[in-house]
Enzyme design. Structure first.
Site, PDB file in Angstrom:
ATOM      1  CB  ALA A   1      26.254  45.968  48.463  1.00 34.36           C
TER       2      ALA A   1
ATOM      3  N   GLY B   1      29.099  48.314  52.515  1.00 31.22           N
ATOM      4  CA  GLY B   1      28.737  47.094  53.233  1.00 31.22           C
ATOM      5  C   GLY B   1      29.948  46.359  53.796  1.00 31.22           C
TER       6      GLY B   1
ATOM      7  CD  GLU C   1      26.606  49.388  56.044  1.00 31.25           C
ATOM      8  OE1 GLU C   1      26.591  48.790  54.942  1.00 31.25           O
ATOM      9  OE2 GLU C   1      25.688  50.123  56.417  1.00 31.25           O
TER      10      GLU C   1
HETATM   11  N1  DAK Z   1      30.504  46.213  43.449  1.00 32.98           N
HETATM   12  C1  DAK Z   1      30.782  45.620  42.271  1.00 32.98           C
HETATM   13  N2  DAK Z   1      31.996  45.695  41.700  1.00 32.98           N
HETATM   14  C2  DAK Z   1      32.950  46.398  42.318  1.00 32.98           C
HETATM   15  C3  DAK Z   1      32.720  47.046  43.547  1.00 32.98           C
HETATM   16  C4  DAK Z   1      31.424  46.922  44.136  1.00 32.98           C
HETATM   17  N3  DAK Z   1      31.116  47.455  45.331  1.00 32.98           N
HETATM   18  N4  DAK Z   1      33.870  47.682  43.919  1.00 32.98           N
HETATM   19  C5  DAK Z   1      34.781  47.422  42.952  1.00 32.98           C
HETATM   20  N5  DAK Z   1      34.230  46.648  41.998  1.00 32.98           N
HETATM   21  C6  DAK Z   1      34.858  46.140  40.791  1.00 32.98           C
HETATM   22  C7  DAK Z   1      35.087  47.260  39.779  1.00 32.98           C
HETATM   23  O1  DAK Z   1      33.920  47.499  39.029  1.00 32.98           O
HETATM   24  C8  DAK Z   1      36.210  46.650  38.959  1.00 32.98           C
HETATM   25  O2  DAK Z   1      35.640  45.691  38.095  1.00 32.98           O
HETATM   26  P1  DAK Z   1      36.081  45.654  36.532  1.00 32.98           P
HETATM   27  O3  DAK Z   1      35.919  47.037  35.997  1.00 32.98           O
HETATM   28  O4  DAK Z   1      37.517  45.216  36.606  1.00 32.98           O
HETATM   29  O5  DAK Z   1      35.173  44.621  35.939  1.00 32.98           O
HETATM   30  C9  DAK Z   1      37.035  45.869  39.981  1.00 32.98           C
HETATM   31  O6  DAK Z   1      36.155  45.658  41.092  1.00 32.98           O
HETATM   32  C10 DAK Z   1      38.242  46.630  40.496  1.00 32.98           C
HETATM   33  O7  DAK Z   1      37.794  47.900  40.941  1.00 32.98           O
HETATM   34  P2  DAK Z   1      38.439  49.277  40.439  1.00 32.98           P
HETATM   35  O8  DAK Z   1      38.976  49.125  39.064  1.00 32.98           O
HETATM   36  O9  DAK Z   1      37.423  50.328  40.684  1.00 32.98           O
HETATM   37  O10 DAK Z   1      39.665  49.380  41.460  1.00 32.98           O
HETATM   38  P3  DAK Z   1      40.394  50.692  41.949  1.00 32.98           P
HETATM   39  O11 DAK Z   1      41.577  50.225  42.699  1.00 32.98           O
HETATM   40  O12 DAK Z   1      40.588  51.667  40.845  1.00 32.98           O
HETATM   41  O13 DAK Z   1      39.368  51.371  42.986  1.00 32.98           O
HETATM   42  C11 DAK Z   1      37.793  51.367  44.821  1.00 32.98           C
HETATM   43  C12 DAK Z   1      39.089  50.736  44.175  1.00 32.98           C
HETATM   44  C13 DAK Z   1      37.456  50.543  46.029  1.00 32.98           C
HETATM   45  C14 DAK Z   1      38.108  52.799  45.242  1.00 32.98           C
HETATM   46  C15 DAK Z   1      36.648  51.350  43.757  1.00 32.98           C
HETATM   47  O14 DAK Z   1      36.538  50.040  43.214  1.00 32.98           O
HETATM   48  C16 DAK Z   1      35.319  51.739  44.325  1.00 32.98           C
HETATM   49  O15 DAK Z   1      35.041  52.924  44.547  1.00 32.98           O
HETATM   50  N6  DAK Z   1      34.430  50.736  44.531  1.00 32.98           N
HETATM   51  C17 DAK Z   1      33.076  50.972  44.947  1.00 32.98           C
HETATM   52  C18 DAK Z   1      33.059  51.259  46.414  1.00 32.98           C
HETATM   53  C19 DAK Z   1      31.630  51.554  46.862  1.00 32.98           C
HETATM   54  O16 DAK Z   1      30.976  52.443  46.350  1.00 32.98           O
HETATM   55  N7  DAK Z   1      31.169  50.778  47.849  1.00 32.98           N
HETATM   56  C20 DAK Z   1      29.828  50.895  48.354  1.00 32.98           C
HETATM   57  C21 DAK Z   1      28.945  49.939  47.599  1.00 32.98           C
HETATM   58  S1  DAK Z   1      27.241  50.166  48.062  1.00 32.98           S
HETATM   59  C22 DAK Z   1      21.347  47.485  51.836  1.00 32.98           C
HETATM   60  C23 DAK Z   1      22.260  47.822  52.811  1.00 32.98           C
HETATM   61  C24 DAK Z   1      23.579  48.049  52.496  1.00 32.98           C
HETATM   62  C25 DAK Z   1      24.028  47.997  51.227  1.00 32.98           C
HETATM   63  C26 DAK Z   1      23.146  47.652  50.234  1.00 32.98           C
HETATM   64  C27 DAK Z   1      21.812  47.403  50.525  1.00 32.98           C
HETATM   65  N8  DAK Z   1      19.946  47.268  52.152  1.00 32.98           N
HETATM   66  C28 DAK Z   1      19.454  47.383  53.514  1.00 32.98           C
HETATM   67  C29 DAK Z   1      18.952  47.041  51.156  1.00 32.98           C
HETATM   68  C30 DAK Z   1      25.386  48.321  50.934  1.00 32.98           C
HETATM   69  C31 DAK Z   1      25.667  49.103  49.882  1.00 32.98           C
HETATM   70  C32 DAK Z   1      27.060  49.252  49.460  1.00 32.98           C
HETATM   71  O17 DAK Z   1      27.991  48.722  50.017  1.00 32.98           O
END
Ligand code: DAK
Length: 261
Positions: free
Chosen positions: A69, A112, A115
């Site tokens: 997400a 997400g 998922e």
């Molecule tokens: N959201 C927004 N931006 C993201 C992102 C994300 N999930 N993942 C990466 N980015 C952005 C980074 O902020 C960065 O942006 P800038 O700094 O360049 O502006 C750009 O993408 C490149 O990312 P990185 O610089 O971090 O790239 P790396 O290669 O160093 O790292 C990485 C890649 C995938 C390991 C890292 O980006 C990372 O850890 N990303 C976050 C992964 C994460 O935590 N995913 C889970 C998100 S929470 C719901 C149900 C489900 C959900 C929500 C609500 N309800 C029932 C209400 C789901 C929730 C989720 O998925």
């Protein structure tokens, strides 16, 4: 309605009866924003209702399938917001599509993103694919079916390992555990997936739909209760300071300082 390629957040390519949809926000690793989900659902509705098409392939542009997400968009949501919007409900659209769907995972499939891939019928991955449910690091937990589909796919022990530690799993581990249907070479990955899709599209569409419905009959029915339960408690993580801290820390590129460790 006609399927056109004028979406802001996805690209659509048509190969006879196969439609390839590419999630197209590479600068944010295809983070699943509201706009992206709206575009995706719009295209899915048209494809599912048009007899010209029979198989859908979903992949990502760049180095990710989808990194979850959009944390930046989600950051400011309150408990009230997520309840009012029934946040995440629209994400489920692909799991209700009657035609065969294939997730072609070309890189990160996290949160997400993982998922979404698990909602597809086949999950085909290349050598760069990485899977994970890292939401725990953001002060929340998987809320779009992850706590239900992941244990069914890989067993409770492994699912707990991924969900509670936030570690990523590579494609070999994911294939060994049964999350991945097939691992394919990264060179000409999409072409190889399209061949599989084409092979499926050569079969009887009504029978494909029936076979899919039969598999999902038991699989999804008991799942739906679990998913409803999951969504309600997931939404309640938006009432937590730790959830805010986790997402803020991600945006500030620092370690989260959770109060309730
Ligand atoms: N959201 C927004 N931006 C993201 C992102 C994300 N999930 N993942 C990466 N980015 C952005 C980074 O902020 C960065 O942006 P800038 O700094 O360049 O502006 C750009 O993408 C490149 O990312 P990185 O610089 O971090 O790239 P790396 O290669 O160093 O790292 C990485 C890649 C995938 C390991 C890292 O980006 C990372 O850890 N990303 C976050 C992964 C994460 O935590 N995913 C889970 C998100 S929470 C719901 C149900 C489900 C959900 C929500 C609500 N309800 C029932 C209400 C789901 C929730 C989720 O998925």
């Amino acid at each position: 309605m006609k399927l056109e390629n004028n979406y802001k957040n996805i690209l659509v390519e048509i190969y006879e009866k196969v439609v390839l949809i590419k999630l197209n926000r590479p600068d944010s690793l295809n983070a699943l924003s509201k706009g992206l989900i709206q575009d995706l659902n719009h295209a899915l509705d048209i494809i599912d209702n048009d007899s010209k098409y029979s198989v859908i392939v979903l992949t990502g542009v760049g180095k990710a399938f989808a990194a979850g997400a959009d944390i930046k968009e989600m950051m400011s949501k309150s408990f009230q917001n997520v309840i009012e919007e029934d946040f995440i409900k629209p994400w489920e659209k692909i799991s209700g599509i009657t035609k065969p769907t294939i997730a072609a995972v070309n890189g990160y499939a996290l949160g997400g993103g993982c998922e979404l891939a698990m909602m597809c019928d086949l999950l085909i991955a290349n050598e760069n694919a990485k899977f994970g449910q890292p939401e725990i690091n953001l002060g929340t937990f998987p809320g779009a079916g992850g706590t239900q589909r992941l244990p069914r796919a890989i067993g409770k022990a492994k699912a707990m390992d991924l969900i509670l530690t936030a570690r990523m799993m590579d494609v070999d581990e994911a294939e060994k555990l049964g999350l991945v249907s097939r691992k394919l070479s990264s060179d000409n990955f999409i072409e190889l997936v399209l061949e599989i899709a084409k092979d499926i599209s050569d079969k009887s569409l009504p029978v494909l739909k029936m076979a899919k419905a039969a598999v999902n009959g038991t699989y999804e029915n008991c799942l739906s209760q679990g998913i409803l339960f999951e969504r309600k408690i997931f939404q309640s993580t938006f009432s937590l300071e730790d959830r805010k801290e986790g997402m803020q820390a991600f945006i500030n590129k620092r370690k989260p300082n959770f109060r309730n460790k």
